[in-house]
Design a protein around this motif. Structure first.
Motif, short mmCIF file in Angstrom:
data_model
loop_
_atom_site.label_atom_id
_atom_site.label_comp_id
_atom_site.label_asym_id
_atom_site.label_seq_id
_atom_site.Cartn_x
_atom_site.Cartn_y
_atom_site.Cartn_z
N ALA A 176 0.84 -1.20 0.00
CA ALA A 176 0.00 0.00 0.00
C ALA A 176 0.88 1.26 0.00
O ALA A 176 0.57 2.24 -0.68
CB ALA A 176 -0.93 -0.01 1.20
N TRP A 177 1.99 1.23 0.74
CA TRP A 177 2.92 2.35 0.76
C TRP A 177 3.53 2.56 -0.63
O TRP A 177 3.65 3.69 -1.09
CB TRP A 177 4.01 2.07 1.80
N LEU A 178 3.90 1.47 -1.31
CA LEU A 178 4.45 1.58 -2.67
C LEU A 178 3.44 2.21 -3.62
O LEU A 178 3.80 3.03 -4.46
CB LEU A 178 4.88 0.21 -3.20
N VAL A 179 2.20 1.83 -3.50
CA VAL A 179 1.15 2.43 -4.34
C VAL A 179 1.08 3.93 -4.07
O VAL A 179 1.03 4.73 -5.01
CB VAL A 179 -0.21 1.73 -4.11
N ARG A 180 1.10 4.33 -2.80
CA ARG A 180 1.04 5.77 -2.48
C ARG A 180 2.23 6.51 -3.06
O ARG A 180 2.08 7.62 -3.59
CB ARG A 180 0.98 5.97 -0.96
N GLN A 181 3.41 5.92 -2.99
CA GLN A 181 4.60 6.59 -3.52
C GLN A 181 4.53 6.68 -5.05
O GLN A 181 4.94 7.68 -5.64
CB GLN A 181 5.88 5.89 -3.06
N GLY A 182 4.02 5.64 -5.68
CA GLY A 182 3.83 5.70 -7.13
C GLY A 182 2.84 6.78 -7.52
O GLY A 182 3.04 7.51 -8.50
N GLU A 183 1.77 6.92 -6.75
CA GLU A 183 0.78 7.96 -7.01
C GLU A 183 1.39 9.34 -6.84
O GLU A 183 1.12 10.25 -7.62
CB GLU A 183 -0.43 7.78 -6.09
N ARG A 184 2.24 9.51 -5.82
CA ARG A 184 2.92 10.79 -5.62
C ARG A 184 3.81 11.12 -6.82
O ARG A 184 3.88 12.27 -7.25
CB ARG A 184 3.80 10.73 -4.37
N THR A 185 4.47 10.12 -7.35
CA THR A 185 5.37 10.32 -8.49
C THR A 185 4.61 10.84 -9.70
O THR A 185 5.11 11.69 -10.44
CB THR A 185 6.09 9.01 -8.84
N LEU A 186 3.40 10.36 -9.90
CA LEU A 186 2.59 10.75 -11.06
C LEU A 186 1.70 11.97 -10.82
O LEU A 186 1.04 12.44 -11.74
CB LEU A 186 1.70 9.58 -11.48
N ALA A 187 1.71 12.48 -9.59
CA ALA A 187 0.73 13.50 -9.20
C ALA A 187 0.79 14.78 -10.02
O ALA A 187 -0.23 15.40 -10.29
CB ALA A 187 0.89 13.84 -7.72
N GLY A 188 1.95 15.21 -10.42
CA GLY A 188 2.07 16.45 -11.19
C GLY A 188 3.34 17.18 -10.84
O GLY A 188 4.05 16.82 -9.90
N THR A 189 3.61 18.23 -11.58
CA THR A 189 4.87 18.94 -11.43
C THR A 189 4.97 19.67 -10.09
O THR A 189 6.07 19.93 -9.62
CB THR A 189 5.08 19.95 -12.58
N GLU A 190 3.87 19.99 -9.46
CA GLU A 190 3.91 20.68 -8.16
C GLU A 190 4.28 19.71 -7.04
O GLU A 190 4.68 20.15 -5.96
CB GLU A 190 2.56 21.33 -7.82
N ASP A 191 4.12 18.42 -7.28
CA ASP A 191 4.31 17.42 -6.24
C ASP A 191 5.50 16.50 -6.47
O ASP A 191 5.96 15.84 -5.54
CB ASP A 191 3.06 16.54 -6.12
N SER A 192 6.00 16.41 -7.70
CA SER A 192 6.99 15.40 -8.05
C SER A 192 8.04 15.96 -9.01
O SER A 192 7.72 16.38 -10.12
CB SER A 192 6.28 14.21 -8.71
N GLU A 193 9.29 15.94 -8.57
CA GLU A 193 10.38 16.41 -9.43
C GLU A 193 10.53 15.53 -10.66
O GLU A 193 10.81 16.02 -11.76
CB GLU A 193 11.68 16.46 -8.65
N LEU A 194 10.35 14.22 -10.51
CA LEU A 194 10.49 13.33 -11.67
C LEU A 194 9.42 13.66 -12.71
O LEU A 194 9.71 13.72 -13.91
CB LEU A 194 10.40 11.87 -11.23
N HIS A 195 8.21 13.92 -12.27
CA HIS A 195 7.15 14.33 -13.18
C HIS A 195 7.54 15.64 -13.88
O HIS A 195 7.38 15.79 -15.09
CB HIS A 195 5.83 14.50 -12.43
N GLU A 196 8.10 16.55 -13.10
CA GLU A 196 8.53 17.84 -13.66
C GLU A 196 9.61 17.65 -14.72
O GLU A 196 9.56 18.28 -15.79
CB GLU A 196 9.05 18.73 -12.53
N LEU A 197 10.57 16.78 -14.45
CA LEU A 197 11.64 16.53 -15.42
C LEU A 197 11.09 15.91 -16.71
O LEU A 197 11.50 16.28 -17.81
CB LEU A 197 12.71 15.62 -14.81
N TRP A 198 10.16 14.99 -16.57
CA TRP A 198 9.55 14.40 -17.76
C TRP A 198 8.73 15.44 -18.53
O TRP A 198 8.73 15.45 -19.76
CB TRP A 198 8.69 13.19 -17.40
#
Length: 134
Positions: free
Chosen positions: A86-108
């Motif tokens: 469940a924690w992994l799912v939450r972290q994956g969701e954070r990663t995809l959340a958007g540029t305001e929430d995730s640097e990796l999303h921002e870089l992509w």
């Protein structure tokens, strides 16, 4: 980012993670620093995407991709409690959340809409599959 590709293991963070799993030094406690705070740094995003895919492979929901085909994932699989999944799912969701929430999303996002959507689609699929297992 040094190494960067669409696949879950095509970045430096994932390579480090795989090295720790291979040499038996991986622990979730040792990577918690990457998930601190409201904004998820690129390291945390890279770890999250790789860990989601590794969990699917360890739970035999995915065939192992070339990068992990020779890894013994038994010790990693033993760490995958329902709470950890469940924690992994939450972290994956954070990663995809958007540029305001995730640097990796921002870089992509900086690499262009087409690249962003290709990365998001692959990551969303794995995340959805893991969510179904929790």
């Amino acid at each position: 980012m040094g190494t960067w590709g669409l696949g879950p293991f095509e970045n430096d963070g994932a390579a480090d993670l795989l090295g720790e799993i291979e040499d038996g030094t991986f622990s979730f406690d040792a990577i918690e620093w990457a998930f601190d705070g409201d904004y998820l740094d690129a390291d945390g995003g890279e770890f999250a995407v790789a860990l989601v895919e590794l969990a699917l492979v360890a739970l035999e929901a995915h065939d192992p991709p070339e990068e992990v085909a020779d890894l013994d994932l038994a010790a990693f699989a033993a760490l995958l409690t329902p709470e950890r999944l469940a924690w992994l799912v939450r972290q994956g969701e954070r990663t995809l959340a958007g540029t305001e929430d995730s640097e990796l999303h921002e870089l992509w996002a900086e690499s262009g809409e087409e690249q962003l959507e290709a990365w998001r689609a692959a990551t969303r699929t794995s995340l959805s599959e893991l969510r179904e297992l929790t």
